[in-house]
Design a protein around this motif. Structure first.
Motif, PDB file in Angstrom:
ATOM      1  N   LEU A 126      -1.406  -3.309  -6.956  1.00  0.00           N
ATOM      2  CA  LEU A 126      -0.572  -4.268  -5.882  1.00  0.00           C
ATOM      3  C   LEU A 126      -0.833  -6.525  -6.027  1.00  0.00           C
ATOM      4  N   TYR A 127      -1.856  -5.814  -7.335  1.00  0.00           N
ATOM      5  CA  TYR A 127      -1.928  -7.221  -7.871  1.00  0.00           C
ATOM      6  C   TYR A 127      -0.677  -7.807  -8.772  1.00  0.00           C
ATOM      7  N   GLU A 128      -0.196  -6.561  -9.273  1.00  0.00           N
ATOM      8  CA  GLU A 128       0.603  -7.374 -10.120  1.00  0.00           C
ATOM      9  C   GLU A 128       2.438  -7.669  -9.313  1.00  0.00           C
ATOM     10  N   TYR A 129       1.882  -7.351  -8.257  1.00  0.00           N
ATOM     11  CA  TYR A 129       3.429  -7.370  -7.359  1.00  0.00           C
ATOM     12  C   TYR A 129       3.604  -8.987  -6.638  1.00  0.00           C
ATOM     13  N   VAL A 130       2.091  -9.468  -6.388  1.00  0.00           N
ATOM     14  CA  VAL A 130       2.121 -10.788  -5.575  1.00  0.00           C
ATOM     15  C   VAL A 130       1.791 -10.958  -6.436  1.00  0.00           C
ATOM     16  N   LYS A 131       1.239 -11.623  -7.781  1.00  0.00           N
ATOM     17  CA  LYS A 131       0.290 -12.211  -8.559  1.00  0.00           C
ATOM     18  C   LYS A 131       0.713 -14.044  -8.985  1.00  0.00           C
ATOM     19  N   ASP A 132       2.501 -13.784  -8.748  1.00  0.00           N
ATOM     20  CA  ASP A 132       3.159 -14.805  -8.588  1.00  0.00           C
ATOM     21  C   ASP A 132       4.210 -14.955  -7.445  1.00  0.00           C
ATOM     22  N   LYS A 133       3.781 -15.020  -7.031  1.00  0.00           N
ATOM     23  CA  LYS A 133       4.521 -14.375  -5.634  1.00  0.00           C
ATOM     24  C   LYS A 133       4.004 -15.368  -4.490  1.00  0.00           C
ATOM     25  N   LYS A 134       5.271 -15.533  -3.409  1.00  0.00           N
ATOM     26  CA  LYS A 134       4.550 -16.176  -1.819  1.00  0.00           C
ATOM     27  C   LYS A 134       3.792 -15.509  -1.578  1.00  0.00           C
ATOM     28  N   CYS A 135       3.347 -15.148  -0.736  1.00  0.00           N
ATOM     29  CA  CYS A 135       2.886 -13.777   0.324  1.00  0.00           C
ATOM     30  C   CYS A 135       1.897 -14.178   1.026  1.00  0.00           C
ATOM     31  N   LYS A 136       2.042 -13.142   2.150  1.00  0.00           N
ATOM     32  CA  LYS A 136       1.111 -13.299   3.548  1.00  0.00           C
ATOM     33  C   LYS A 136       0.363 -11.948   2.975  1.00  0.00           C
ATOM     34  N   LEU A 137      -1.328 -12.372   3.777  1.00  0.00           N
ATOM     35  CA  LEU A 137      -1.591 -10.706   3.561  1.00  0.00           C
ATOM     36  C   LEU A 137      -1.833 -10.071   5.262  1.00  0.00           C
ATOM     37  N   VAL A 138      -1.149  -9.311   6.012  1.00  0.00           N
ATOM     38  CA  VAL A 138      -1.689  -9.145   7.401  1.00  0.00           C
ATOM     39  C   VAL A 138      -2.794  -7.871   6.923  1.00  0.00           C
ATOM     40  N   ILE A 139      -3.538  -8.008   8.305  1.00  0.00           N
ATOM     41  CA  ILE A 139      -4.845  -7.260   8.722  1.00  0.00           C
ATOM     42  C   ILE A 139      -5.159  -7.382   9.898  1.00  0.00           C
ATOM     43  N   THR A 140      -6.374  -5.766   9.905  1.00  0.00           N
ATOM     44  CA  THR A 140      -6.396  -5.926  11.474  1.00  0.00           C
ATOM     45  C   THR A 140      -8.206  -5.644  10.863  1.00  0.00           C
ATOM     46  N   LEU A 141      -8.842  -5.651  12.377  1.00  0.00           N
ATOM     47  CA  LEU A 141     -10.495  -5.991  11.610  1.00  0.00           C
ATOM     48  C   LEU A 141     -11.227  -4.214  12.049  1.00  0.00           C
ATOM     49  N   ILE A 142     -11.805  -3.123  11.497  1.00  0.00           N
ATOM     50  CA  ILE A 142     -12.744  -2.591  11.809  1.00  0.00           C
ATOM     51  C   ILE A 142     -12.874  -2.253  13.338  1.00  0.00           C
ATOM     52  N   GLY A 143     -12.938  -1.959  14.313  1.00  0.00           N
ATOM     53  CA  GLY A 143     -13.254  -1.919  16.031  1.00  0.00           C
ATOM     54  C   GLY A 143     -15.002  -1.635  15.797  1.00  0.00           C
ATOM     55  N   GLY A 144     -15.351  -2.101  16.452  1.00  0.00           N
ATOM     56  CA  GLY A 144     -16.997  -1.375  16.965  1.00  0.00           C
ATOM     57  C   GLY A 144     -17.595  -2.400  15.744  1.00  0.00           C
ATOM     58  N   GLN A 145     -17.302  -2.365  14.279  1.00  0.00           N
ATOM     59  CA  GLN A 145     -18.162  -3.590  13.216  1.00  0.00           C
ATOM     60  C   GLN A 145     -17.976  -4.682  13.037  1.00  0.00           C
ATOM     61  N   GLY A 146     -16.064  -5.128  13.156  1.00  0.00           N
ATOM     62  CA  GLY A 146     -15.902  -6.301  13.021  1.00  0.00           C
ATOM     63  C   GLY A 146     -15.486  -6.623  11.402  1.00  0.00           C
ATOM     64  N   HIS A 147     -15.580  -5.493  10.804  1.00  0.00           N
ATOM     65  CA  HIS A 147     -15.619  -6.059   8.895  1.00  0.00           C
ATOM     66  C   HIS A 147     -13.730  -6.435   8.689  1.00  0.00           C
ATOM     67  N   ILE A 148     -13.715  -7.025   7.720  1.00  0.00           N
ATOM     68  CA  ILE A 148     -12.369  -7.403   8.068  1.00  0.00           C
ATOM     69  C   ILE A 148     -11.923  -7.096   6.356  1.00  0.00           C
ATOM     70  N   PHE A 149     -12.652  -6.856   5.965  1.00  0.00           N
ATOM     71  CA  PHE A 149     -12.987  -6.379   4.144  1.00  0.00           C
ATOM     72  C   PHE A 149     -13.927  -6.123   4.040  1.00  0.00           C
ATOM     73  N   GLY A 150     -13.603  -5.218   3.490  1.00  0.00           N
ATOM     74  CA  GLY A 150     -15.104  -4.303   2.421  1.00  0.00           C
ATOM     75  C   GLY A 150     -15.333  -2.767   2.760  1.00  0.00           C
ATOM     76  N   ARG A 151     -14.290  -2.283   3.693  1.00  0.00           N
ATOM     77  CA  ARG A 151     -15.200  -0.914   4.997  1.00  0.00           C
ATOM     78  C   ARG A 151     -13.144  -0.067   4.804  1.00  0.00           C
ATOM     79  N   GLY A 152     -13.018   0.373   4.180  1.00  0.00           N
ATOM     80  CA  GLY A 152     -11.571   1.416   3.722  1.00  0.00           C
ATOM     81  C   GLY A 152     -10.349   0.420   3.191  1.00  0.00           C
TER      82      GLY A 152
END
Length: 374
Positions: free
Chosen positions: A275-301
């Motif tokens: 993933l890093y090799e693809y995006v390291k020099d490109k204009k990018c957006k990161l589309v994510i959601t949160l873990i229901g009930g926990q609220g983590h947006i990074f670091g869980r799965g």
């Protein structure tokens, strides 16, 4: 003197960054793909919080990377009670836990994921307090701290003798083979007693697909209208992001990370390095959601979204999607980040816009407990 039992699963979390969705039985393949062990580092982050309290606790642990090496690195008072195999296995976790229970520790601290929690649960009596340092890929169980440092902060309160409520928390795990095929089969395996401080302990993950299909369609339409042809879109895991991919007419890795450009699927189920090799020099957006009930947006799965990838994209280019019912399931708790990079976690804290529908956004707080007093 507070007596702490410590068990580290040094292989926990290996499969996350290389898109294996777990580590059970996959350690050799994960290492061959270039995965870097992180359980010891995360254990060190937690135990660093105890540095100023060395005269108030003593650690009993297993040899080598199952605990001893971290204690030595931090110069913490400790004694080794068990010699594991190399590499260690689940059987070592069971045997180490038996010895620590026999030693009469006040609390059993362990680092791992849901599989490690299951192993510990089999061995500890109902009366023993436990506390998990999150180091796995998928963490559904409610026995872990929200971050390693948060876990350490809570442990320090216990060592200082501050009053902390105790509650029973569920030990959950899923079928990793089914998980790699995009199916979530979660099961409850028991419960253990943990400190009941909600700001430090994560909730049990809420599984299942969002039933409000109309709301998901509205979110997808809003996101698609924002997309630009000169931008690459990293599409994270989860059913909310999957609704966007479905609306785009693209195949989706429900439990992985895909890359989209100009309405086309460029790459599927990427690991952190690819993933890093693809995006390291490109204009990018990161589309994510949160873990229901926990609220983590990074670091869980979603460990494929490594600190290196997040920094390459930039915090201002994160699009967070969630239905209002999903946000309400947090009952006012803030969102959490656990990237395995404390400085990045600190940078990500604050208010974040959440896309909750078509032309509809709300501001939600990202706040790890270890930074809230700053």
């Amino acid at each position: 003197m507070f007596r702490i039992g410590l068990i580290v699963n040094p292989l926990a979390g290996l499969g996350g960054s290389v898109a294996l969705k777990g580590s059970d039985g996959m350690a050799a393949e994960a290492l061959a793909r270039g995965a870097e062990p992180r359980a010891l580092q995360r254990t060190q982050l937690a135990l660093t919080e105890l540095a100023a309290l060395k005269d108030q606790f003593f650690i009993y642990t297993a040899a080598g990377d199952m605990g001893e090496s971290v204690c030595r690195a931090l110069n913490l008072p400790h004694q080794t009670l068990y010699q594991p195999a190399c590499p260690s296995t689940a059987a070592d976790t069971h045997q180490a836990a038996q010895l620590l229970v026999r030693e009469g520790v006040d609390l059993l601290l362990f680092a791992g994921g849901d599989g490690t929690a299951r192993d510990i649960c089999v061995e500890v009596p109902e009366s023993l307090c436990v506390l998990g340092i999150p180091a796995g890929v998928k963490i559904h169980s409610g026995v872990y701290g929200v971050t390693p440092a948060g876990t350490g902060r809570l442990l320090a309160r216990l060592v200082r003798g501050e009053p902390v409520s105790l509650v029973q928390a569920d030990v959950m795990d899923i079928d990793e083979a089914a998980f790699r095929e995009g199916r979530v089969r979660a099961c409850r395996y028991g419960e253990m007693r943990v400190p009941g401080e909600l700001e430090y302990i994560q909730a049990v993950k809420v599984a299942g697909k969002e039933s409000a299909e109309l709301v998901l369609t509205d979110i997808a339409d809003e996101l698609i209208e924002r997309m630009e042809d000169d931008c690459y879109y990293i599409m994270g895991s989860g059913t909310t992001v999957a609704a966007v991919m479905e609306r785009l007419g693209l195949e989706n890795t429900l439990l992985g990370v895909d890359l989209v450009h100009q309405g086309r699927l460029i790459a599927s189920d990427l690991d952190a390095r690819g993933l890093y090799e693809y995006v390291k020099d490109k204009k990018c957006k990161l589309v994510i959601t949160l873990i229901g009930g926990q609220g983590h947006i990074f670091g869980r799965g979603n460990q494929q979204l490594s600190p290196q990838v997040i920094r390459a994209v930039g915090p201002d280019n994160i699009w967070l999607l969630a239905t209002k019912s999903k946000l309400n399931s947090l009952h006012g708790r803030p969102l959490r980040v656990d990237t395995n990079d404390p400085e990045l976690d600190r940078q990500l804290c604050g208010l974040i816009r959440v896309i909750t529908g078509y032309r509809d956004e709300v501001l939600v707080r990202v706040a790890n407990p270890e930074y809230e007093a700053e």
